[in-house]
Design a protein around this motif. Structure first.
Motif, PDB file in Angstrom:
ATOM      1  N   UNK A 215      -8.327 -24.213 -45.050  1.00 43.04           N
ATOM      2  CA  UNK A 215      -7.147 -24.911 -45.534  1.00 43.04           C
ATOM      3  C   UNK A 215      -6.337 -25.475 -44.363  1.00 43.04           C
ATOM      4  N   UNK A 216      -5.870 -26.668 -44.574  1.00 44.15           N
ATOM      5  CA  UNK A 216      -4.956 -27.301 -43.633  1.00 44.15           C
ATOM      6  C   UNK A 216      -3.532 -27.060 -44.127  1.00 44.15           C
ATOM      7  N   UNK A 217      -2.614 -26.877 -43.196  1.00 43.54           N
ATOM      8  CA  UNK A 217      -1.218 -26.650 -43.567  1.00 43.54           C
ATOM      9  C   UNK A 217      -0.301 -27.284 -42.527  1.00 43.54           C
ATOM     10  N   UNK A 218       0.894 -27.563 -42.958  1.00 40.71           N
ATOM     11  CA  UNK A 218       1.918 -28.137 -42.090  1.00 40.71           C
ATOM     12  C   UNK A 218       3.197 -27.332 -42.235  1.00 40.71           C
ATOM     13  N   UNK A 219       3.840 -27.055 -41.111  1.00 36.77           N
ATOM     14  CA  UNK A 219       5.094 -26.322 -41.158  1.00 36.77           C
ATOM     15  C   UNK A 219       5.699 -26.198 -39.784  1.00 36.77           C
ATOM     16  N   UNK A 220       6.777 -25.431 -39.710  1.00 37.70           N
ATOM     17  CA  UNK A 220       7.415 -25.227 -38.411  1.00 37.70           C
ATOM     18  C   UNK A 220       6.616 -24.239 -37.564  1.00 37.70           C
ATOM     19  N   UNK A 221       5.850 -23.375 -38.217  1.00 36.87           N
ATOM     20  CA  UNK A 221       4.965 -22.448 -37.523  1.00 36.87           C
ATOM     21  C   UNK A 221       3.976 -21.917 -38.548  1.00 36.87           C
ATOM     22  N   UNK A 222       3.043 -21.072 -38.110  1.00 35.32           N
ATOM     23  CA  UNK A 222       2.076 -20.531 -39.053  1.00 35.32           C
ATOM     24  C   UNK A 222       2.732 -19.546 -40.012  1.00 35.32           C
TER      25      UNK A 222
END
Length: 118
Positions: free
Chosen positions: A95-102
């Motif tokens: 899975x790909x994800x986007x955010x400020x951190x993991x």
């Protein structure tokens, strides 16, 4: 509408390589980290690799360090995961994800299946 679309998964023999891609659309993510997770059958989702907003910093799970490389192309709003020396235990949905951190994810992709045969 924000979308993260993974591609590049498939069936590969142990020792082989794959390159996963994740294309983001709907907005720009140049100010966010882009992260890969995976979930093997019967197991919890786990962190794989992350790249900072400008590509200047990367982080890897111990299980893939030295075998995987994460990079991003902000002009294309895309993150890549090059996986080498694949092992059967790498079999999972990635899975790909986007955010400020993991630890703080804003958006998730739907995943791409990687199967490594022995």
């Amino acid at each position: 509408q924000v979308q993260l679309v993974e591609s590049g998964g498939g069936l590969v023999q142990a020792g082989g390589s794959l390159r996963l891609s994740c294309a983001a659309s709907g907005r720009t993510f140049s100010n966010y980290a882009m992260i890969w997770f995976r979930q093997a059958p019967g197991k919890e989702r786990e962190f794989v690799a992350a790249v900072s907003w400008n590509g200047g910093s990367t982080d890897y799970a111990i299980s893939v360090k030295g075998r995987c490389t994460i990079c991003r192309d902000n002009a294309k709003n895309t993150v890549y995961l090059q996986m080498n020396s694949l092992k059967p235990e790498d079999t999972a949905v990635y899975y790909c994800a986007v955010g400020s951190s993991r630890y703080s994810i804003n958006y998730w992709g739907k995943g791409t299946l990687v199967t490594v045969s022995s």
